[in-house]
Design a protein around this motif. Structure first.
Motif, PDB file in Angstrom:
ATOM      1  N   UNK A 104      -0.976  -6.066   1.193  1.00 57.55           N
ATOM      2  CA  UNK A 104      -1.267  -7.224   0.446  1.00 57.55           C
ATOM      3  C   UNK A 104       0.314  -7.429  -0.265  1.00 57.55           C
ATOM      4  N   UNK A 105       1.373  -6.810   0.755  1.00 57.23           N
ATOM      5  CA  UNK A 105       2.310  -7.793   0.177  1.00 57.23           C
ATOM      6  C   UNK A 105       3.441  -6.312  -0.278  1.00 57.23           C
ATOM      7  N   UNK A 106       2.662  -5.828  -1.253  1.00 56.89           N
ATOM      8  CA  UNK A 106       3.321  -4.738  -2.072  1.00 56.89           C
ATOM      9  C   UNK A 106       4.129  -3.584  -1.112  1.00 56.89           C
ATOM     10  N   UNK A 107       4.725  -2.812  -2.034  1.00 52.47           N
ATOM     11  CA  UNK A 107       6.114  -2.196  -1.398  1.00 52.47           C
ATOM     12  C   UNK A 107       5.759  -0.617  -1.347  1.00 52.47           C
ATOM     13  N   UNK A 108       5.886  -0.062  -0.849  1.00 55.54           N
ATOM     14  CA  UNK A 108       5.731   1.634  -1.964  1.00 55.54           C
ATOM     15  C   UNK A 108       6.587   2.199  -1.535  1.00 55.54           C
ATOM     16  N   UNK A 109       7.728   3.459  -2.270  1.00 52.64           N
ATOM     17  CA  UNK A 109       8.933   4.083  -1.658  1.00 52.64           C
ATOM     18  C   UNK A 109       9.257   5.469  -3.142  1.00 52.64           C
ATOM     19  N   UNK A 110       9.445   6.242  -2.622  1.00 53.70           N
ATOM     20  CA  UNK A 110      10.818   6.750  -1.757  1.00 53.70           C
ATOM     21  C   UNK A 110       9.783   6.997  -0.408  1.00 53.70           C
TER      22      UNK A 110
ATOM     23  N   UNK B  51       7.859   0.910   2.706  1.00 50.46           N
ATOM     24  CA  UNK B  51       6.884   0.588   3.623  1.00 50.46           C
ATOM     25  C   UNK B  51       6.073  -0.093   2.595  1.00 50.46           C
ATOM     26  N   UNK B  52       5.848  -1.547   3.130  1.00 48.28           N
ATOM     27  CA  UNK B  52       5.188  -2.703   2.760  1.00 48.28           C
ATOM     28  C   UNK B  52       3.461  -2.580   3.191  1.00 48.28           C
ATOM     29  N   UNK B  53       2.870  -2.926   2.375  1.00 51.03           N
ATOM     30  CA  UNK B  53       0.910  -2.671   1.784  1.00 51.03           C
ATOM     31  C   UNK B  53       1.022  -4.052   2.647  1.00 51.03           C
TER      32      UNK B  53
END
Lengths: 207, 207
Positions: B64-70, B60-62
């Motif tokens: 602000x460009x940062x990405x969460x997983x899993x 999941x890209x937020x």
């Protein structure tokens, strides 16, 4: 205090090690009785299966007999039992960033264990090089990300750092020809530094 | 509202489906733009790798460009964004019990996907029956536990129920000869009942 929790345990499981490191770091070792077990996906432990139908460790039996698993759930539980600074940030951007780094460390472990099963457990004539390569590429990409994030990883010794340290420790333990320190010097420096912590020293798997 | 989040997505991934079901249940579908990708461990997506080095979805890209997983981290994040009753209990015994049931559902998925890779992706002469059997035994033990816990599972449609429903949906989708309803009638009744929810109807993988 007398131990009211029972941890289904193996000294070589990196998922168990994450829990042990958190217990060390938060001063909760005395709260947990270790119950050693031996298992693989093909030779499960009947005793573990009875408490965790997934047949995996760590599993944590509470005083009321109920059992928590897997390692992430146990870490979440144990981190709410102590009075110190949480090792899993409770809210805000830091929470999901550190949990994402911890998830990446788990992905390294998952891939490394699949490599271990493929090259150790599986009959030789049924091994598939492309599978091992795919998993090793995953490990390599994750380590490259940790290299870029070494400063961030080093900000504190929390759930992300515990995960990364246990993943690197498992690579050194089981995939000894990986030579990751050559390609990832900042990560190697971080790992060498945190490796001095008594929590990691006391839980290192014996070669 | 315009979508500020981007979900790396496949309609057949059960881990993605868990996230989609939570978005439906919490009224957050409009907050997320779906970005379709195709991948396997042997044919990764360069685009996914760039955002999640583990090479897996969901990611999941937020804004602000940062990405969460899993998927677990994403569920935790999205469950704190809506104003309704949390689908992951925030504290107390219910939290760890429901997360343990969700972890067991993930273990079913992990095992089912290893079976899928073994019987579909791997060259025929390198398939290992004992491995498939070990994973199927794990699935069977987990389903037996869900059968015993069917009343508890049905108490609310939360993270545990979402996990179990997506795991059973994946078994029906990919391991069609499992015939689990015969052995686990209470679980089958529960699944049939929750299967009427629009969140599950809208996210079911096309056979």
């Amino acid at each position: 205090m007398s131990a009211s929790l029972t941890l289904f345990y193996s000294p070589t499981s990196p998922y168990v090690r994450k829990v042990m490191v958190l217990l060390h770091e938060t001063g909760q070792l005395d709260a947990v009785r270790l119950h050693g077990v031996t298992l693989t996906p093909l030779n499960p432990s009947a005793e573990v299966n009875e408490h965790n139908p997934a047949g995996k460790i760590p599993a944590l039996q509470l005083a009321d007999g109920s059992v928590l698993h897997d390692s992430r759930v146990i870490l979440d539980y144990l981190d709410q039992l102590h009075g110190g600074e949480p090792l899993i940030p409770r809210e805000g951007a830091a929470r999901w960033r550190r949990l994402t780094l911890a998830s990446l460390a788990d992905a390294v472990l998952d891939a490394a264990i699949l490599v271990r099963y493929e090259t150790f457990l599986r009959p030789e004539d049924k091994r598939w090089d492309d599978w091992v390569l795919g998993q090793c590429n995953k490990i390599d990409r994750a380590l490259a990300h940790f290299e870029k994030s070494a400063d961030e990883l080093g900000q504190r010794f929390d759930v992300a750092a515990i995960g990364a340290a246990c993943a690197l420790g498992y690579l050194d333990f089981r995939i000894t020809d990986l030579n990751w320190r050559r390609d990832y010097p900042k990560l190697a420096a971080w790992y060498s530094s945190v490796g001095q912590r008594s929590s990691l020293q006391a839980t290192a798997p014996a070669p």
